[in-house]
Motif scaffolding. Structure first.
Motif, mmCIF file in Angstrom:
data_model
loop_
_atom_site.group_PDB
_atom_site.id
_atom_site.type_symbol
_atom_site.label_atom_id
_atom_site.label_comp_id
_atom_site.label_asym_id
_atom_site.label_seq_id
_atom_site.Cartn_x
_atom_site.Cartn_y
_atom_site.Cartn_z
ATOM 1 N N MET A 1 -1.419 -24.407 2.469
ATOM 2 C CA MET A 1 -1.933 -23.129 2.010
ATOM 3 C C MET A 1 -0.800 -22.104 2.047
ATOM 4 S SD MET A 1 -5.183 -20.999 3.421
ATOM 5 C CE MET A 1 -4.533 -20.043 4.771
ATOM 6 N N SER A 2 -0.619 -21.369 0.971
ATOM 7 C CA SER A 2 0.424 -20.343 0.943
ATOM 8 C C SER A 2 -0.185 -18.975 1.225
ATOM 9 C CB SER A 2 1.132 -20.331 -0.415
ATOM 10 O OG SER A 2 0.218 -19.955 -1.412
ATOM 11 N N VAL A 3 0.598 -18.144 1.852
ATOM 12 C CA VAL A 3 0.163 -16.782 2.155
ATOM 13 C C VAL A 3 0.983 -15.837 1.291
ATOM 14 C CG1 VAL A 3 -0.012 -15.021 3.941
ATOM 15 C CG2 VAL A 3 -0.418 -17.411 4.515
ATOM 16 N N ARG A 4 0.294 -15.010 0.531
ATOM 17 C CA ARG A 4 0.973 -14.063 -0.350
ATOM 18 C C ARG A 4 1.204 -12.747 0.384
ATOM 19 N NH1 ARG A 4 -2.036 -13.912 -5.990
ATOM 20 N NH2 ARG A 4 -0.982 -11.935 -5.871
ATOM 21 N N ALA A 5 2.372 -12.201 0.181
ATOM 22 C CA ALA A 5 2.685 -10.907 0.773
ATOM 23 C C ALA A 5 1.883 -9.835 0.047
ATOM 24 C CB ALA A 5 4.172 -10.622 0.653
ATOM 25 N N PRO A 6 1.447 -8.817 0.758
ATOM 26 C CA PRO A 6 0.697 -7.745 0.102
ATOM 27 C C PRO A 6 1.589 -6.931 -0.841
ATOM 28 C CG PRO A 6 1.016 -7.243 2.433
ATOM 29 C CD PRO A 6 1.570 -8.610 2.191
ATOM 30 N N HIS A 7 0.961 -6.368 -1.840
ATOM 31 C CA HIS A 7 1.646 -5.487 -2.784
ATOM 32 C C HIS A 7 1.496 -4.053 -2.282
ATOM 33 C CE1 HIS A 7 2.154 -8.453 -6.051
ATOM 34 N NE2 HIS A 7 1.062 -8.989 -5.530
ATOM 35 N N ARG A 8 2.542 -3.268 -2.446
ATOM 36 C CA ARG A 8 2.469 -1.842 -2.093
ATOM 37 C C ARG A 8 2.828 -1.031 -3.323
ATOM 38 N NH1 ARG A 8 3.683 -4.181 2.538
ATOM 39 N NH2 ARG A 8 2.448 -3.643 4.357
ATOM 40 N N THR A 9 1.984 -0.076 -3.626
ATOM 41 C CA THR A 9 2.187 0.813 -4.758
ATOM 42 C C THR A 9 2.118 2.234 -4.243
ATOM 43 O OG1 THR A 9 1.037 -0.780 -6.170
ATOM 44 C CG2 THR A 9 1.349 1.445 -7.053
ATOM 45 N N THR A 10 3.099 3.069 -4.593
ATOM 46 C CA THR A 10 3.080 4.475 -4.184
ATOM 47 C C THR A 10 2.985 5.346 -5.427
ATOM 48 O OG1 THR A 10 4.375 4.005 -2.200
ATOM 49 C CG2 THR A 10 4.309 6.295 -2.939
ATOM 50 N N VAL A 11 2.045 6.270 -5.399
ATOM 51 C CA VAL A 11 1.855 7.226 -6.491
ATOM 52 C C VAL A 11 1.786 8.621 -5.897
ATOM 53 C CG1 VAL A 11 0.651 5.574 -7.988
ATOM 54 C CG2 VAL A 11 -0.674 6.994 -6.414
ATOM 55 N N THR A 12 1.914 9.623 -6.742
ATOM 56 C CA THR A 12 1.740 11.012 -6.311
ATOM 57 C C THR A 12 0.502 11.569 -6.994
ATOM 58 O OG1 THR A 12 4.132 11.272 -6.050
ATOM 59 C CG2 THR A 12 2.820 13.286 -6.167
ATOM 60 N N VAL A 13 -0.379 12.129 -6.194
ATOM 61 C CA VAL A 13 -1.629 12.694 -6.697
ATOM 62 C C VAL A 13 -1.521 14.209 -6.671
ATOM 63 C CG1 VAL A 13 -4.116 12.873 -6.297
ATOM 64 C CG2 VAL A 13 -2.948 10.681 -5.932
ATOM 65 N N ALA A 14 -1.827 14.823 -7.788
ATOM 66 C CA ALA A 14 -1.755 16.284 -7.908
ATOM 67 C C ALA A 14 -3.062 16.922 -7.450
ATOM 68 C CB ALA A 14 -1.473 16.671 -9.357
ATOM 69 N N GLY A 15 -2.947 18.055 -6.764
ATOM 70 C CA GLY A 15 -4.105 18.866 -6.440
ATOM 71 C C GLY A 15 -4.748 18.651 -5.090
ATOM 72 N N MET A 16 -4.271 17.703 -4.313
ATOM 73 C CA MET A 16 -4.862 17.505 -2.981
ATOM 74 C C MET A 16 -4.367 18.594 -2.033
ATOM 75 S SD MET A 16 -4.835 13.409 -2.243
ATOM 76 C CE MET A 16 -3.052 13.335 -2.109
ATOM 77 N N THR A 17 -5.306 19.207 -1.304
ATOM 78 C CA THR A 17 -4.928 20.290 -0.398
ATOM 79 C C THR A 17 -5.450 20.128 1.022
ATOM 80 O OG1 THR A 17 -6.866 21.568 -1.069
ATOM 81 C CG2 THR A 17 -4.816 21.975 -2.289
ATOM 82 N N CYS A 18 -6.328 19.138 1.242
ATOM 83 C CA CYS A 18 -6.938 19.012 2.568
ATOM 84 C C CYS A 18 -7.347 17.572 2.859
ATOM 85 C CB CYS A 18 -8.148 19.936 2.679
ATOM 86 S SG CYS A 18 -9.500 19.469 1.559
ATOM 87 N N GLU A 19 -7.852 17.363 4.057
ATOM 88 C CA GLU A 19 -8.287 16.020 4.445
ATOM 89 C C GLU A 19 -9.501 15.553 3.641
ATOM 90 O OE1 GLU A 19 -6.654 13.784 6.301
ATOM 91 O OE2 GLU A 19 -5.112 15.329 6.276
ATOM 92 N N HIS A 20 -10.339 16.489 3.198
ATOM 93 C CA HIS A 20 -11.472 16.116 2.341
ATOM 94 C C HIS A 20 -10.951 15.516 1.037
ATOM 95 C CE1 HIS A 20 -15.336 16.201 0.342
ATOM 96 N NE2 HIS A 20 -14.750 16.822 -0.667
ATOM 97 N N CYS A 21 -9.898 16.122 0.491
ATOM 98 C CA CYS A 21 -9.275 15.598 -0.732
ATOM 99 C C CYS A 21 -8.771 14.179 -0.487
ATOM 100 C CB CYS A 21 -8.084 16.466 -1.150
ATOM 101 S SG CYS A 21 -8.444 18.194 -1.470
ATOM 102 N N ALA A 22 -8.082 13.987 0.626
ATOM 103 C CA ALA A 22 -7.527 12.679 0.969
ATOM 104 C C ALA A 22 -8.643 11.645 1.115
ATOM 105 C CB ALA A 22 -6.721 12.773 2.253
ATOM 106 N N LYS A 23 -9.738 12.038 1.726
ATOM 107 C CA LYS A 23 -10.861 11.114 1.918
ATOM 108 C C LYS A 23 -11.464 10.699 0.580
ATOM 109 C CE LYS A 23 -15.247 10.506 4.237
ATOM 110 N NZ LYS A 23 -16.347 11.108 4.940
ATOM 111 N N ALA A 24 -11.623 11.653 -0.330
ATOM 112 C CA ALA A 24 -12.192 11.345 -1.643
ATOM 113 C C ALA A 24 -11.314 10.354 -2.401
ATOM 114 C CB ALA A 24 -12.379 12.633 -2.452
ATOM 115 N N VAL A 25 -10.014 10.591 -2.395
ATOM 116 C CA VAL A 25 -9.072 9.701 -3.080
ATOM 117 C C VAL A 25 -9.067 8.323 -2.411
ATOM 118 C CG1 VAL A 25 -6.624 9.309 -3.586
ATOM 119 C CG2 VAL A 25 -7.641 11.556 -3.997
ATOM 120 N N THR A 26 -9.054 8.307 -1.095
ATOM 121 C CA THR A 26 -9.056 7.045 -0.350
ATOM 122 C C THR A 26 -10.293 6.216 -0.667
ATOM 123 O OG1 THR A 26 -7.741 7.980 1.438
ATOM 124 C CG2 THR A 26 -9.032 6.020 1.965
ATOM 125 N N GLU A 27 -11.453 6.849 -0.673
ATOM 126 C CA GLU A 27 -12.704 6.118 -0.944
ATOM 127 C C GLU A 27 -12.693 5.488 -2.328
ATOM 128 O OE1 GLU A 27 -15.890 8.865 -0.214
ATOM 129 O OE2 GLU A 27 -15.735 8.618 1.960
#
Length: 73
Positions: A1-27
């Protein structure tokens, strides 16, 4: 069985100003198939997505849009 390394993608999101914003995007991003973790830095707008597959830019943009934000150009 082979194990695949996880992929990481980084983006920039415009307009986030608070933890509520971060939670919405995360969900919304966590709802995408294969997403293992989402790390949001509100101050810079940087979002790093760890997944078990390569994510398509359109699906990332769609999830961010669904949260009420947009990808920075």
């Amino acid at each position: 069985m082979s194990v695949r390394a996880p992929h990481r993608t980084t983006v920039t999101v415009a307009g986030m100003t608070c933890e509520h914003c971060a939670k919405a995007v995360t969900e919304e991003l966590c709802a995408l198939s294969g997403v293992l973790a989402v790390d949001v830095t509100v101050s810079s707008g940087k979002v790093t997505i760890t997944s078990d597959r390569e994510l398509d830019g359109v699906e990332i943009a769609g999830a961010v849009d669904e949260a009420g934000y947009s990808l920075a150009s």
